[in-house]
Scaffold this active site. Structure first.
Site, PDB file in Angstrom:
ATOM      1  N   ASP A   1       0.684  -0.803  -0.283  1.00 23.14           N
ATOM      2  CA  ASP A   1       0.257  -0.159  -0.051  1.00 23.14           C
ATOM      3  C   ASP A   1       0.211   0.852  -0.017  1.00 23.14           C
ATOM      4  OD1 ASP A   1      -2.604   1.562  -0.268  1.00 23.14           O
ATOM      5  OD2 ASP A   1      -2.518   0.995   2.355  1.00 23.14           O
TER       6      ASP A   1
ATOM      7  N   ASN B   1     -10.369  -1.876  -5.815  1.00 27.24           N
ATOM      8  CA  ASN B   1      -9.411  -1.591  -6.312  1.00 27.24           C
ATOM      9  C   ASN B   1      -9.786  -1.466  -7.825  1.00 27.24           C
ATOM     10  OD1 ASN B   1      -6.684  -3.272  -5.316  1.00 27.24           O
ATOM     11  ND2 ASN B   1      -7.767  -0.921  -4.274  1.00 27.24           N
TER      12      ASN B   1
END
Ligand code: FPP
EC number: 2.5.1.-
Length: 231
Positions: free
Chosen positions: A9, A57
């Protein structure tokens, strides 16, 4: 440690902090992937899992999603495949591949076919992956199979496990999230039940091999007893 799972991330923030487009952060994140694969090999890991793209996502802008897919496809063809051929690495992909571009699907198929018989470290790339989806997918396959066989008995975890995407892989010993948040975001929910959890404030593109060596040293100090009383 046999299997390390990484949640990569912070690419977007890495780019935004520098006044760049988010995609530039993903490109830098791909370079960090190669450093991670090299470090994992030096540590002698059997498996390295990388969470590259989650089910959620897909909700990002089309521009960013296509940007990420393009970066991954290029990285697979130009960097990871040649490296895997030199080093004998096996590359596996997990996730719902019905939702990715045909360009990326072709790269995946090539990499998968070329490395399937390799016996070195296995790199697992989770793409369009969601843990809940994986479990539901596994349960549906198992039910289908059982009904076909007229089998109405209750199931055990051992019966479910072969239907997970990670069939024949050891469970992750450790999960390591970058980017400052302390959550698992659905990464291998069943497989990480007994994993040690580590969190780094570093953004993924800033990952260096030394970070993994330090993590392995910390891991080696931990006594794991899987719920039993330690001796
Ligand atoms: C999370 O950062 C990262 C992603 C959604 C994409 C990960 C993709 C790569 C590392 C590219 C290369 C991958 C492979 C397998 C070659 P974010 O965008 O959520 O960051 P933010 O939290 O700062 O917005």
């Amino acid at each position: 440690m046999k299997h390390l799972a990484i949640i990569m991330d912070g690419n977007g923030r890495w780019a935004t902090m520098r006044g760049l487009e988010r995609t530039a952060g993903h490109a830098e994140g791909a370079k960090a992937v190669l450093r991670a694969v090299e470090a994992a090999e030096q540590l002698g890991l059997e498996c390295l899992s990388l969470y590259a793209f989650s089910t959620e996502n897909h909700r990002r802008s089309k521009r960013e999603v296509l940007g990420i897919f393009g970066i991954i496809a290029e990285f697979l063809d130009e960097v990871l495949l040649p490296y895997a051929m030199r080093k004998g690495l096996r590359i596996r992909f997990i996730g719902d591949m019905s939702r990715i571009t045909s360009e990326l699907m072709s790269s995946i198929a090539r990499v998968n076919a070329a490395t399937i018989n390799h016996t070195g470290m296995t790199v697992i790339i989770a793409l369009s992956y969601g843990g809940r989806e994986e479990v539901v997918h596994a349960v549906n396959l198992l039910i289908e199979n059982k009904l076909l066989n007229g089998d109405y008995r209750k199931i055990s975890y051992e019966e479910l496990e072969p239907y997970l995407y990670t069939v024949n892989l050891p469970d992750p010993d450790a999960v390591w999230r970058f980017g400052g948040y302390q959550r698992l975001s659905g990464f291998m929910p069943l497989q990480t039940t007994y994993s040690e959890l580590f969190f780094s404030d570093k953004l993924w593109p800033d990952f260096q091999a030394e970070d993994m060596f330090a993590l392995a040293a910390r891991f080696a100090q931990i006594k794991r007893n899987f719920g039993e009383v330690s001796q």
